[in-house]
Design an enzyme around this catalytic site. Structure first.
Site, PDB file in Angstrom:
ATOM      1  N   LYS A 161      94.183 -59.589  49.865  1.00  0.00           N
ATOM      2  CA  LYS A 161      93.370 -58.398  49.616  1.00  0.00           C
ATOM      3  C   LYS A 161      91.978 -58.654  50.164  1.00  0.00           C
ATOM      4  O   LYS A 161      91.301 -59.586  49.745  1.00  0.00           O
ATOM      5  CB  LYS A 161      93.308 -58.097  48.117  1.00  0.00           C
ATOM      6  CG  LYS A 161      92.359 -56.966  47.748  1.00  0.00           C
ATOM      7  CD  LYS A 161      92.834 -55.636  48.264  1.00  0.00           C
ATOM      8  CE  LYS A 161      91.909 -54.518  47.825  1.00  0.00           C
ATOM      9  NZ  LYS A 161      92.365 -53.219  48.323  1.00  0.00           N
ATOM     10  N   ALA A 210      89.377 -48.132  49.703  1.00  0.00           N
ATOM     11  CA  ALA A 210      87.971 -47.918  50.023  1.00  0.00           C
ATOM     12  C   ALA A 210      87.240 -49.232  50.190  1.00  0.00           C
ATOM     13  O   ALA A 210      86.280 -49.322  50.949  1.00  0.00           O
ATOM     14  CB  ALA A 210      87.321 -47.084  48.921  1.00  0.00           C
ATOM     15  N   ASP A 267      94.953 -52.204  30.836  1.00  0.00           N
ATOM     16  CA  ASP A 267      95.467 -51.248  31.823  1.00  0.00           C
ATOM     17  C   ASP A 267      96.943 -51.507  32.089  1.00  0.00           C
ATOM     18  O   ASP A 267      97.381 -51.546  33.243  1.00  0.00           O
ATOM     19  CB  ASP A 267      94.661 -51.344  33.121  1.00  0.00           C
ATOM     20  CG  ASP A 267      94.808 -50.090  33.981  1.00  0.00           C
ATOM     21  OD1 ASP A 267      95.223 -49.050  33.424  1.00  0.00           O
ATOM     22  OD2 ASP A 267      94.512 -50.153  35.181  1.00  0.00           O
TER      23      ASP A 267
END
Length: 848
Positions: free
Chosen positions: A596, A577, A686
């Protein structure tokens, strides 16, 4: 007339004897004109009778017993009815000047003798001298004890015969009316008519001040009292409690009640652990406002089995890209379980599972599995020996037809490795393209349409039988955001239409890396627009930095220059997105890198980008993905990182069975990276297989530092609920303070993932998974007895519920299980096997 001669009541006589003849009329008129004030007699002043017969050759003083001072009394006939009282009730003319000396006829004194009143008509009087005398007399009378006279009665009527008032007296009393400021009604109800009759009355000076204050207030108006209006736009904050007597929750919204009913958490379980349920529901309450990025994680938990119309050559979502910084967390869930192109094998295939935020949402596996809901691939058998090598070939992916008919029934959260990347979303025309989606097509592993319709990832020609089961999955995680989603519907739809055209316009006008890559699918733009219109997030808005401040901070940490001139041959391997993921080659060295690209306007939390760049810059380690550079190019941020062509650990555990030696090697490399982060006061928060990258040689590195948290001596604990639910530690789920040990728990869960192919509770809804993590504590392993005792002890230490008893990274690196570690080169065959299996899967599905 000289004012000084009338400053007091004592006057000097020019002679001791006066003639009878009064001043001439002209003299009186002249002196009367000198008096500039027209005085009138006070209406309530007593009228004193006079004897018209008493006349003498001289003005002799007549002492009166009715007044305290003969100098201020009026001669009267004591025999007739009169209101004159003892002690001088009137108080206007009281004084201590008790003298019997005669006065000059023109002295302005107002005491009269038996002389005819006709002789004194028009006698001049000075008002200023009279006022000064009144003030002196009032002050003196205040110091004297005065006996209160009897009250005047209305029946007492003075005899007014033989008395004619002077014009000076009339003017004087009007003047005193303005000073005393009394009314007839006040005097009729108050016996203390004048200032010298009571101790509680105010002197004339104070009365002047009061009159002046009243005048100012009447002109300016009195200050108004503060008025507090009713609250505007109030927001009801849901408060959930638990009644210990009835064993029921209190204050649960209807959406939450339905969510609990559909989440698979029975009433018995709720009653057994009420506090845990309150903690979990508070977690929902807080994050339903979008305060934590964990909802992005839920959004992409199961993106691989929800279709979005894309071209067959469309690469997988950037959300499954291990290099995706914030883009990974807010990525488009349009990709299947695995990337489309072979070059994207490094890509993170399984995006973290968030809870929906105003997007179409559906929770998977809300109820116990229906018959046949068994994974296509059974969990891998635990290795029997440390030197065991994988012997099972990768399973053959099912065909499109079989996937469409059997997959929804077998596993709402498909097992990894069995879902062809070109399955229903890419091989057949999807349904949701023509259906209106509330606030964006956020179709992910934990999402579907918020309206509760059947998930649109089934082939149009084939309909799954357990539609009711699927509807329950869809409604579970969407209920908390339905109200917000409905408000955002109109605006998000228009923005989706606008942004759906932006990629095409950008490709037609700008020679960007997108031209080198496969054509972007419009669904990615729709996902971007959905992210661009987040739900109401009041608390987050308060904490977000200003956009200009964010950009200035990025300018400070980014390298100036044009990255398009430094890198060439950009090939798009992922789309999120926030932007795309590309491989490129450096102009100088020719080395392959991963780039990225992130659109800053689409980032929900720009602070996370800065946090990730700073952590990666300061964390140079052999087990951490190397950060190379960052650039600001227009509205996009380019982050250049080391390219790990082997892909993520998820690919390896999906297509292969790992031995204990290989598992130990992965744990060792991960612990080395964690120890380095923890030594710098950084918590990753994470850790999971998706964020462990491998090279073709078997080297292992950590990635995705967007959720990192800094801790120090003064702030060594955190309590923010972030991460991916299935890998969360119990202290994070229950919102307790936590520290570095949360990464150790996640490492233990990842070890189970390497044993069984998936983390515990993955087939449960996220809400029930949170409940089970909080209540069950250490999860059970399906075939624990097949593990070696050393491995079991390693897992036992890493998965202690009490973080104080849980081992640290330093402790686990010294554990005997580390002696089982196989060489990293033994991981290379697993990486190659995973890549080969993926290529075969694409070929069978017509991918290219």
């Amino acid at each position: 007339m000289n004012h000084d001669s009338f400053s007091s009541l004592k006057f000097r006589r020019p002679s001791s004897k006066l003639h009878k003849d009064p001043p001439s009329i002209g003299s009186r008129m002249l002196k009367s004109q000198q008096s500039n004030t027209s005085l009138k007699r006070h209406p309530s002043a007593p009228v004193y009778p006079r004897s018209s017969a008493s006349r003498s050759r001289e003005h002799s003083r007549t002492r009166s017993n009715a007044y305290g001072s003969s100098t201020s009394s009026l001669d009267q006939n004591s025999g007739g009815p009169s209101p004159v009282l003892a002690n001088n009730e009137s108080g206007y003319f009281s004084g201590n000047h008790n003298t019997t000396k005669s006065r000059p006829p023109h002295s302005g004194r107002f005491s009269l003798n038996d002389q005819s009143s006709d002789e004194l008509i028009g006698s001049p009087f000075d008002s200023r001298g009279m006022l000064s005398a009144l003030q002196e007399n009032t002050a003196e009378s205040d110091r004297q004890p005065i006996q209160k006279p009897p009250t005047l009665r209305s029946q007492t009527t003075p005899d007014t015969r033989g008395l004619r008032q002077s014009a000076s007296f009339t003017a004087l009393h009007n003047r005193m009316d303005a000073l005393v400021n009394r009314t007839d009604s006040d005097r009729s109800t108050n016996t203390k008519r004048y200032s010298d009759e009571g101790n509680g009355t105010k002197p004339v000076g104070r009365s002047k001040k009061a009159s002046f204050s009243s005048f100012v207030n009447s002109m300016l108006g009195s200050p108004r009292g503060i008025k507090i209006s009713a609250p505007e736009n109030p927001v009801h904050v849901t408060h959930v409690g638990y009644d210990n007597q009835t064993g029921q929750f209190t204050g649960l919204p209807k959406e939450w009640q339905r969510l609990l009913q559909e989440s698979g958490i029975s009433k018995k379980e709720q009653e057994e652990h009420p506090q845990t349920m309150v903690d979990i529901m508070r977690f929902y309450e807080k994050n339903a406002q979008g305060d934590d990025e964990v909802w992005h994680k839920f959004d992409h938990a199961y993106a691989h089995h929800h279709p979005v119309t894309t071209s067959s050559s469309q690469p997988s979502s950037g959300g499954s890209t291990p290099y995706g910084t914030v883009g990974q967390r807010a990525s488009s869930p349009t990709s299947p379980r695995f990337p489309q192109n072979h070059e994207g094998s490094f890509e993170n295939p399984r995006a973290p599972p968030p809870i929906p935020r105003g997007a179409p949402a559906a929770t998977q596996a809300m109820s116990p599995p229906v018959g046949g809901l068994v994974p296509n691939r059974a969990p891998p058998r635990p290795p029997a020996a440390a030197n065991m090598t994988p012997a099972r070939p990768a399973p053959q992916p099912p065909t499109t037809a079989s996937y469409a008919t059997t997959r929804p029934v077998q596993d709402p959260w498909p097992q990894f490795g069995t879902i062809p990347e070109n399955a229903q979303p890419f091989g057949t025309p999807p349904i949701p393209e023509s259906e209106p989606l509330p606030s964006g097509p956020q179709l992910s592993r934990s999402n579907s349409k918020a309206n509760g319709a059947t998930a649109p990832w089934v082939s149009p020609a084939v309909t799954p039988s357990p539609t009711q089961y699927q509807q329950q999955q869809e409604q579970a995680m969407a209920t908390a955001q339905q109200a917000i989603a409905s408000k955002q519907l109109d605006r998000s739809q228009s923005l989706r239409q606008q942004q759906a055209q932006q990629p095409k316009q950008k490709q037609a006008t700008h020679p960007t890396p997108q031209q080198v890559s496969p054509v972007e699918d419009p669904s990615a733009a729709l996902q971007q627009s959905a992210r661009a219109v987040p739900a109401a997030r009041p608390r987050q808005r308060a904490r977000q930095s200003n956009a200009m401040d964010i950009r200035s901070r990025l300018v400070a940490i980014c390298t100036p220059g044009d990255p398009t001139k430094m890198y060439y041959n950009l090939n798009k391997i992922g789309q999120g997105a926030s932007g795309g993921v590309f491989t490129a080659y450096h102009n100088g060295t020719g080395s392959c890198v991963a780039i990225k690209q992130m659109n800053l306007d689409l980032q929900p939390k720009k602070d996370l980008i800065i946090n990730e760049i700073i952590v990666m810059k300061d964390s140079k380690h052999k087990n951490i993905v190397n950060f190379l550079d960052s650039y600001l190019h227009g509205l996009d941020l380019w982050v250049v990182m080391e390219y790990m062509e082997g892909g993520s650990l998820t690919d390896v555990v999906t297509f292969n069975i790992m031995s204990e030696g290989q598992i130990a090697a992965v744990c060792r490399e991960t612990l080395n990276g964690l120890q380095h982060l923890h030594s710098k006061g950084v918590i990753h928060r994470d850790i999971k297989s998706d964020n462990i990258l491998l090279s073709l040689d078997g080297n292992i590195k950590l990635t995705d530092f967007g959720f990192c948290a800094q801790i120090n001596d003064s702030h060594n604990k955190r309590n923010t609920m972030v991460g991916t639910p299935y890998w969360m530690a119990p202290e994070v789920v229950t919102r307790k303070e936590y520290g570095r040990k949360v990464d150790i728990w996640s490492l233990g869960i990842m070890a189970i993932e390497m044993i069984e192919g998936e983390p515990p509770y993955l087939t449960e809804s996220p809400l029930r998974a949170l409940y089970l993590i909080a209540t069950n504590g250490t999860p059970t392993i399906k075939d624990e007895q097949s593990l070696t005792p050393v491995f079991r002890d390693f897992l036992h230490l890493a998965l202690k519920v009490d973080p104080e008893k849980r081992a640290s990274a330093h402790d686990l690196l010294k554990h005997p299980f580390m002696s089982f570690c196989a060489p990293l080169s033994h991981l290379a065959p697993l990486v190659k096997a995973a890549r080969l299996s993926r290529a075969q899967e694409k070929a069978q599905k017509g991918g290219h």
